[in-house]
Design a protein around this motif. Structure first.
Motif, PDB file in Angstrom:
ATOM      1  N   TYR A  76       0.819  -1.209   0.000  1.00 25.75           N
ATOM      2  CA  TYR A  76       0.000   0.000   0.000  1.00 25.75           C
ATOM      3  C   TYR A  76       0.855   1.262   0.000  1.00 25.75           C
ATOM      4  O   TYR A  76       0.322   2.365  -0.068  1.00 25.75           O
ATOM      5  CB  TYR A  76      -0.922   0.020   1.220  1.00 25.75           C
ATOM      6  CG  TYR A  76      -2.054  -0.986   1.154  1.00 25.75           C
ATOM      7  CD1 TYR A  76      -2.881  -1.057   0.039  1.00 25.75           C
ATOM      8  CD2 TYR A  76      -2.293  -1.854   2.213  1.00 25.75           C
ATOM      9  CE1 TYR A  76      -3.915  -1.976  -0.020  1.00 25.75           C
ATOM     10  CE2 TYR A  76      -3.328  -2.775   2.161  1.00 25.75           C
ATOM     11  CZ  TYR A  76      -4.136  -2.832   1.045  1.00 25.75           C
ATOM     12  OH  TYR A  76      -5.171  -3.738   0.988  1.00 25.75           O
ATOM     13  N   SER A  77       2.172   1.096   0.110  1.00 26.31           N
ATOM     14  CA  SER A  77       3.113   2.217   0.099  1.00 26.31           C
ATOM     15  C   SER A  77       2.733   3.242   1.172  1.00 26.31           C
ATOM     16  O   SER A  77       2.600   4.437   0.906  1.00 26.31           O
ATOM     17  CB  SER A  77       3.140   2.870  -1.281  1.00 26.31           C
ATOM     18  OG  SER A  77       4.330   3.587  -1.485  1.00 26.31           O
ATOM     19  N   ASN A 122       4.527  -7.021  -4.852  1.00 27.66           N
ATOM     20  CA  ASN A 122       3.994  -5.763  -5.357  1.00 27.66           C
ATOM     21  C   ASN A 122       3.658  -5.856  -6.838  1.00 27.66           C
ATOM     22  O   ASN A 122       2.720  -5.213  -7.323  1.00 27.66           O
ATOM     23  CB  ASN A 122       5.015  -4.645  -5.121  1.00 27.66           C
ATOM     24  CG  ASN A 122       4.405  -3.266  -5.195  1.00 27.66           C
ATOM     25  OD1 ASN A 122       3.265  -3.059  -4.796  1.00 27.66           O
ATOM     26  ND2 ASN A 122       5.172  -2.316  -5.699  1.00 27.66           N
ATOM     27  N   SER A 156       0.956  -2.064  -6.537  1.00 27.62           N
ATOM     28  CA  SER A 156       0.995  -0.945  -7.482  1.00 27.62           C
ATOM     29  C   SER A 156       1.842  -1.216  -8.710  1.00 27.62           C
ATOM     30  O   SER A 156       1.825  -0.434  -9.665  1.00 27.62           O
ATOM     31  CB  SER A 156       1.527   0.306  -6.772  1.00 27.62           C
ATOM     32  OG  SER A 156       2.818   0.066  -6.238  1.00 27.62           O
ATOM     33  N   THR A 179       7.171   1.257  -6.751  1.00 24.15           N
ATOM     34  CA  THR A 179       6.777   2.521  -7.357  1.00 24.15           C
ATOM     35  C   THR A 179       7.194   3.691  -6.483  1.00 24.15           C
ATOM     36  O   THR A 179       7.521   3.534  -5.304  1.00 24.15           O
ATOM     37  CB  THR A 179       5.251   2.565  -7.550  1.00 24.15           C
ATOM     38  OG1 THR A 179       4.632   2.311  -6.274  1.00 24.15           O
ATOM     39  CG2 THR A 179       4.791   1.521  -8.536  1.00 24.15           C
ATOM     40  N   THR A 225      -0.151   9.133 -10.687  1.00 27.05           N
ATOM     41  CA  THR A 225       0.846   8.468  -9.855  1.00 27.05           C
ATOM     42  C   THR A 225       1.595   7.419 -10.667  1.00 27.05           C
ATOM     43  O   THR A 225       1.189   7.043 -11.769  1.00 27.05           O
ATOM     44  CB  THR A 225       0.180   7.824  -8.632  1.00 27.05           C
ATOM     45  OG1 THR A 225      -0.917   7.016  -9.062  1.00 27.05           O
ATOM     46  CG2 THR A 225      -0.328   8.891  -7.676  1.00 27.05           C
ATOM     47  N   GLY A 258       1.994   4.234 -10.633  1.00 27.65           N
ATOM     48  CA  GLY A 258       1.345   3.010 -11.095  1.00 27.65           C
ATOM     49  C   GLY A 258       0.587   3.168 -12.384  1.00 27.65           C
ATOM     50  O   GLY A 258       0.327   2.169 -13.088  1.00 27.65           O
ATOM     51  N   TRP A 259       0.253   4.411 -12.733  1.00 24.37           N
ATOM     52  CA  TRP A 259      -0.518   4.669 -13.954  1.00 24.37           C
ATOM     53  C   TRP A 259       0.347   5.092 -15.135  1.00 24.37           C
ATOM     54  O   TRP A 259      -0.140   5.142 -16.266  1.00 24.37           O
ATOM     55  CB  TRP A 259      -1.564   5.748 -13.698  1.00 24.37           C
ATOM     56  CG  TRP A 259      -2.637   5.309 -12.753  1.00 24.37           C
ATOM     57  CD1 TRP A 259      -2.694   5.522 -11.403  1.00 24.37           C
ATOM     58  CD2 TRP A 259      -3.788   4.553 -13.091  1.00 24.37           C
ATOM     59  NE1 TRP A 259      -3.829   4.949 -10.890  1.00 24.37           N
ATOM     60  CE2 TRP A 259      -4.527   4.342 -11.894  1.00 24.37           C
ATOM     61  CE3 TRP A 259      -4.281   4.013 -14.282  1.00 24.37           C
ATOM     62  CZ2 TRP A 259      -5.712   3.625 -11.866  1.00 24.37           C
ATOM     63  CZ3 TRP A 259      -5.478   3.309 -14.254  1.00 24.37           C
ATOM     64  CH2 TRP A 259      -6.184   3.119 -13.057  1.00 24.37           C
TER      65      TRP A 259
END
Length: 588
Positions: free
Chosen positions: A329-330, A446, A451, A466, A517, A519-520
Motif C-alpha cells: 500500500y506504500s 507488489n 501498485s 513505485t 501516480t 502506477g498509472w
C-alpha cells in the motif's frame, strides 16, 4: 722587333673593365639577395604561426558491448588564412564569403587585414566547398587536413558519450573521460596518433537496449505530456549500465545543443526526492535492524503528527498494517514508524552505508552531490523514510536498491565493459541475505497484487517498487507537479537487471481516470520497455513460476479480500508484534 707589340691593347683593356663591372653587378645582386634572406630569416615567418596551431587530434573509436560503433573519427578539412600573405584583402574577403555565405563579411575583412600570421576561416568544410575555394585560387588562403568526430547513431546514448570541441578534444561524458585517461598527455608529448594505433573504447552499453529504452521513454513523455523523462538498465551483479536515457537529449554531432539547460543528464546530474522507491531501503533497514520482522504490525490508522505537521497516506487503509501491506500500500505512516523505530542515527548510518550521502563518481565526469538535511531531526527521518526531504541522483538510488537485492554488495556503476568488479565494491554485506530475500519477495508481491501490477511481463518473474513525489516549487511542495518513478528487478528471485523509469510532471489522462501516480504511467511504461528489452538479454522466459523462489521467507498466504492473512510464525521466529509508535529511546 716592333715596339707596338709591347703596348697595351685598348680593346683588351675595355673588355677586362666590362668583365669586372659585370662581376661587380652580380656580386651586388647576390649580396642583396643574401641580405634579404638574412632579414627574412630573422623575421617571424607566417608558416611559423601556421605550425604553432595544432591540428585536430585523433581519438579512439567508441563501441558498444556488441562492437557497434558509437563514435569515430572521420577525415575533415578546414580553411585558414595567413593575413600577411593576402595581396588584396577586399578580393579575398569577397571570395571567401561567396563560398561560405554564413561567414560575416565585416569580421572576415577585419581578420584578413590584420598583421597576424594565421587565422582560421572555417572548420569542417565539405568536398564541394573545398573544390569551389580551390577554383578561386586566393593567395594566402589554404586548406588543412583535419579530423572530426562523427556519431553515426545521432542522439543515441548522447549523455553517456558526451561530446568534443572543435579541436576534437573531449569536453563531456566518456569523451572527456578518455582524455583524462592519458590521451591528452600523449597529444601534449607530440605523438602522432591516429585511429589505427588507438584501441577502441568498449562501453557496457547495448545499443539495442539503449534504443528501446529511448524509444519507449520518448513515447511516454509525449503521451503523458511530461516535461522530461529518464531511465536506465543496469546489471545488478556487476554494476554495468546497459542503457541510460535522459530526455530531452541532444545530438553530439551538434555539441552546442548540449549546453541547453534542459539537456542535463538527469540520471547522474539531476538530484531528486525519489519518493516511495526509498521505501525499499526503509523496509530493508527495518528488517535488517532486528527491531521489525515480516510479521510486524504498524499502526497506520491515524496520521502521524509532529506539532502542526502531519504525515498522511495517499490512499490510506485506516488501520494497522503488516509489513507486507505497508510495502504494497506504500504507506507513508508505516514507513515513518519503521524508521523512527530504528532511530535517527541508525537511519543515517544505513543510508550512508548504501552510498546515499556521498557524490557518486563514475567514468562520467558529470555527477552531483546529494542534498541532505543540514539538521537531521526525527521528522527528517520520518519523511526521508518515504522518500521526501533528501534528494539523490537516480543512479545513486539505483545502486542502493541493487545492493539490497544482489546479496548485499554495493557496487559502483560503470559504463566500461569488463571493468573489474572487485575494484568497484564500495561495501559488502550492507544487508543480510535474509533481508535481501525479504525485499525481493516484497517487490515480487507488489508486481503480483500491488501498485506494480502493470509492469508484469508474461514469462518473466518481475518485482518492483513505485514512487511518486511532489516537486518542490519556490520552496514548497506543489500538489500539481509530481515526479513518478519505478524500479523494477528481473528475475525477482535471483535479480540480474534493474530497470528504472522516471517521468517528470506527467499529466493525468482520461484512460488513467485522471490519476498521475507512478502506477498509472512509469509502471506500464517500464513493463513495455521490459517486454522489448528482455529478449535481448541472457534471461530465458519461464513458462511457470519458479519453484520455491524465496526459500527462507516466512510463508504468507494469498492476498485476501481485505488484508494479508499471515500464517502463524515458525517457532524460530519472533512472535507477532504490534508497533504503535516506537520512540527513539525504545528502539535503542
Amino acid at each position: 722587333m716592333d715596339d707596338s707589340s709591347s703596348q697595351t691593347n685598348p680593346l683588351s683593356t675595355n673588355y677586362r673593365v666590362r668583365i669586372y663591372m659585370v662581376m661587380a653587378l652580380f656580386s651586388a645582386f647576390f649580396a642583396a639577395i643574401g641580405v634579404r634572406l638574412v632579414i627574412l630569416g630573422n623575421m617571424e615567418r607566417p608558416d611559423k604561426a601556421y605550425a604553432a596551431v595544432p591540428p585536430s587530434v585523433a581519438r579512439p573509436d567508441i563501441v558498444d558491448r556488441n562492437n557497434v560503433t558509437l563514435a569515430m573519427d572521420v577525415a575533415s578539412r578546414s580553411v585558414y588564412a595567413e593575413p600577411r600573405r593576402i595581396i588584396d584583402v577586399d578580393e579575398a574577403a569577397e571570395g571567401l564569403t561567396s563560398v561560405f555565405p554564413d561567414l560575416d563579411m565585416i569580421d572576415i575583412h577585419k581578420r584578413l587585414a590584420s598583421n597576424s600570421g594565421f587565422t582560421w576561416i572555417k572548420r569542417g568544410i565539405t568536398p564541394a566547398e573545398k573544390d569551389r575555394l580551390w577554383a578561386l585560387g586566393i593567395p594566402g588562403v589554404g586548406i588543412r587536413d583535419e579530423t572530426r568526430r562523427l556519431y553515426p547513431n545521432g542522439p543515441a546514448a548522447a549523455h553517456v558519450l558526451g561530446s568534443v570541441n572543435i579541436d576534437n578534444a573531449g569536453i563531456a561524458g566518456i569523451e572527456r573521460w578518455i582524455d583524462e585517461q592519458g590521451l591528452q598527455d600523449l597529444r601534449s608529448a607530440g605523438l602522432n596518433l591516429n585511429r589505427r594505433n588507438l584501441e577502441p573504447i568498449v562501453l557496457s552499453l547495448d545499443l539495442r537496449v539503449q534504443y528501446a529504452l529511448s524509444d519507449e521513454l520518448r513515447k511516454a513523455v509525449t503521451r503523458f505530456e511530461a516535461i522530461a523523462g529518464a531511465g536506465l538498465v543496469m546489471d545488478v551483479t556487476n554494476g554495468e549500465v546497459l542503457a541510460l536515457v535522459s530526455l530531452p537529449d541532444f545530438d553530439p554531432n551538434i555539441p552546442a545543443d548540449a549546453l541547453k539547460p534542459d539537456r542535463i543528464n538527469r540520471v547522474s546530474v539531476g538530484t531528486y526526492e525519489m519518493g516511495s522507491t526509498f521505501k525499499a531501503m526503509t523496509t530493508a533497514m527495518a528488517l535488517d535492524s532486528g527491531v521489525f520482522n515480516i510479521h510486524s504490525v504498524l499502526d497506520a490508522s491515524q496520521p502521524l503528527r509532529f506539532g502542526r505537521f502531519s504525515i498522511n497516506d495517499y490512499r490510506g487503509q485506516g488501520r494497522p498494517l503488516f509489513v507486507p501491506e505497508a510495502f504494497i500500500y506504500s504507506s507513508n505512516i508505516a514507513m515513518a514508524r519503521m524508521a523512527m523505530g530504528v532511530g535517527v542515527e541508525k537511519h543515517k548510518a544505513f543510508l550512508r552505508r548504501l552510498g546515499q550521502f556521498d557524490r557518486l563518481v563514475t567514468e562520467l565526469p558529470e555527477n552531483a552531490q546529494p542534498l541532505i538535511p543540514p539538521n537531521w531531526s526525527e521528522i527528517s527521518t520520518a519523511t526521508i523514510a518515504f522518500g521526501h526531504g533528501m534528494a539523490v541522483t537516480p543512479l545513486q538510488a539505483s545502486m542502493a536498491i541493487s545492493a539490497i537485492v544482489n546479496g548485499g554488495r554495493l557496487i559502483r556503476p560503470t559504463f566500461i565493459e569488463g571493468t573489474p568488479v572487485e575494484k568497484r565494491i564500495l561495501a559488502t554485506d550492507v544487508v543480510t541475505p535474509q533481508t535481501g530475500e525479504a525485499v525481493r519477495f516484497l517487490m515480487r508481491l507488489n508486481a503480483e497484487v500491488g501498485s506494480a501490477k502493470k509492469a508484469d511481463v508474461a514469462g518473466y518473474f518481475i518485482g518492483g517498487k513505485t514512487g511518486t513525489s511532489e516537486k518542490v516549487v519556490n520552496g514548497a511542495y506543489s500538489g500539481d507537479r509530481v515526479l513518478t518513478a519505478f524500479m523494477g528487478i528481473v528475475p525477482a528471485d535471483k535479480p540480474r537487471y534493474l530497470f528504472l523509469t522516471i517521468l517528470d510532471e506527467p499529466k493525468g489522462l482520461p484512460e488513467t481516470s485522471g490519476f498521475r501516480t507512478s502506477g498509472w504511467n512509469a509502471v506500464p511504461v517500464t513493463g513495455t520497455i521490459m517486454a522489448r528489452v528482455l529478449p535481448f538479454l541472457p534471461i530465458a522466459p519461464q513458462k511457470e513460476r519458479p519453484a520455491n523462489p524465496f526459500p527462507t521467507m516466512v510463508r504468507i498466504a494469498a492476498w485476501g479480500s481485505e488484508r494479508f492473512q499471515p500464517l502463524p510464525p515458525e517457532p524460530t521466529l519472533p512472535a507477532l508484534q504490534t508497533v504503535a509508535a516506537p520512540s527513539k529511546a525504545a528502539a535503542e
